[in-house]
Design a protein around this motif. Structure first.
Motif, PDB file in Angstrom:
ATOM      1  N   ASP A   1      -9.833  -7.529  -1.654  1.00 22.52           N
ATOM      2  CA  ASP A   1      -8.610  -6.969  -1.068  1.00 22.52           C
ATOM      3  C   ASP A   1      -7.401  -7.842  -1.356  1.00 22.52           C
ATOM      4  OD1 ASP A   1     -10.063  -4.881  -0.051  1.00 22.52           O
ATOM      5  OD2 ASP A   1     -10.159  -5.669   1.997  1.00 22.52           O
TER       6      ASP A   1
ATOM      7  N   GLU B   1     -14.306  -1.992   6.138  1.00 20.52           N
ATOM      8  CA  GLU B   1     -14.588  -2.108   4.708  1.00 20.52           C
ATOM      9  C   GLU B   1     -13.820  -3.248   4.048  1.00 20.52           C
ATOM     10  OE1 GLU B   1     -14.156   1.663   2.768  1.00 20.52           O
ATOM     11  OE2 GLU B   1     -15.430   2.697   4.210  1.00 20.52           O
TER      12      GLU B   1
ATOM     13  N   ALA C   1      -7.275   0.633  -4.251  1.00 17.94           N
ATOM     14  CA  ALA C   1      -7.919  -0.101  -3.164  1.00 17.94           C
ATOM     15  C   ALA C   1      -7.291  -1.475  -2.978  1.00 17.94           C
ATOM     16  CB  ALA C   1      -9.414  -0.231  -3.448  1.00 17.94           C
ATOM     17  N   SER C   2      -6.916  -2.119  -4.080  1.00 20.10           N
ATOM     18  CA  SER C   2      -6.176  -3.380  -4.055  1.00 20.10           C
ATOM     19  C   SER C   2      -4.828  -3.111  -4.716  1.00 20.10           C
ATOM     20  CB  SER C   2      -6.941  -4.482  -4.796  1.00 20.10           C
ATOM     21  OG  SER C   2      -8.201  -4.710  -4.188  1.00 20.10           O
TER      22      SER C   2
ATOM     23  N   THR D   1      -2.010   3.867  -4.504  1.00 18.69           N
ATOM     24  CA  THR D   1      -3.213   4.384  -3.857  1.00 18.69           C
ATOM     25  C   THR D   1      -4.448   3.563  -4.225  1.00 18.69           C
ATOM     26  OG1 THR D   1      -3.588   5.939  -5.678  1.00 18.69           O
ATOM     27  CG2 THR D   1      -2.307   6.731  -3.792  1.00 18.69           C
TER      28      THR D   1
ATOM     29  N   GLN E   1       0.821  -1.218   0.000  1.00 22.14           N
ATOM     30  CA  GLN E   1       0.000   0.000   0.000  1.00 22.14           C
ATOM     31  C   GLN E   1       0.853   1.265   0.000  1.00 22.14           C
ATOM     32  OE1 GLN E   1       0.240  -2.133   2.527  1.00 22.14           O
ATOM     33  NE2 GLN E   1       0.904  -0.963   4.316  1.00 22.14           N
TER      34      GLN E   1
END
Length: 251
Positions: free
Chosen positions: A165, A160, A118-119, A116, A112
């Motif tokens: 993910d 969330e 999400a996955s 940026t 991460q």
């Protein structure tokens, strides 16, 4: 243990499910290539970085992280080991970093820091290919699903949490190949490593809380500990961590 609040992570050598035995084997394998430069993305306190530098006299290393507390711990550890003049701990974002290319790039549980999305795994792998020298190595520590998580498990994980993910181990290896790597070595954290990490992550604060139940900070500490323990119980046996030693394909 003080009246100011619980100590932080003193039971952990590494900020992840990594045993000393596995770390020793990883360092031995990575040091065999005699890297001259080592870059650690999302390094925390950089314990694995320091061990690689100890194993490769003359190598120089840089650890990048946005957590100043962890970086300060790394600097304190470097001095007594005679590494202060061979390592830099830089408090900065790794997004778009120009720190590479390096002969060895470490990225343990920190994809991460390079994306940026999400996955972030796929984008992070492409960034790692940019940051590693053509004849170098990458050590990636990356989460994967050991089995598909059930909806009730996802609901109790991190905020969330989504099945998107992570992917399974085979798909993770496919992403590495698509990004321009070949997997030299594939290994995964054991149940014992996970339990040692998760217990060590909480232990300092749990012992402090037992001794200071009426401290002004006790309620906040208790909430944090209980919340994290519930999350761990939700992903225990579901979330795995792979340690992939990756070789860049010649361009």
């Amino acid at each position: 243990m003080t009246d100011d609040g619980p100590p932080r992570l003193t039971r952990l050598s590494f900020h992840g499910p990594l045993s000393d035995a596995r770390a020793t084997a990883l360092v031995r394998r990575l040091a065999a290539a005699r890297p001259r430069t080592v870059l650690d993305i999302g390094c925390g306190w950089g314990e694995l970085l320091l061990r690689v530098l100890e194993a490769v006299p003359g190598a120089r290393g840089t650890g990048v992280d946005v957590n100043g507390e962890g970086l300060a711990r790394g600097r304190r550890a470097a001095g007594p080991r005679g590494l202060a003049d061979r390592v830099e701990f830089a408090e900065e974002s790794a997004l778009g970093t120009r720190r590479g290319p390096a002969d060895l790039v470490l990225c343990l549980g920190a994809s991460q820091a390079l994306s940026t999305a999400a996955s972030p795994t796929a984008e992070a792998l492409h960034e790692l290919r940019r940051l590693v020298a053509d004849d170098g190595r990458v050590l990636l520590g990356e989460g994967f699903w050991e089995r598909p998580p059930a909806p009730h498990e996802l609901a109790r994980m991190w905020p969330e949490a989504s099945a998107a993910d992570h992917c399974d181990l085979g798909a993770l290896l496919d992403l590495a190949v698509a990004a321009g790597f070949r997997p030299e070595w594939t290994e995964t954290a054991s149940r014992d490593e996970w339990e040692a990490f998760e217990s060590g992550y909480q232990a300092d604060a749990e012992v402090w809380l037992a001794a200071h139940p009426r401290h002004p900070s006790a309620a906040a500490v208790r909430d944090r500990l209980d919340r994290h323990r519930a999350q761990w119980m939700a992903y225990r046996g579901v979330l795995g961590l792979a340690y992939l030693t990756l070789v860049p394909v010649a361009r």
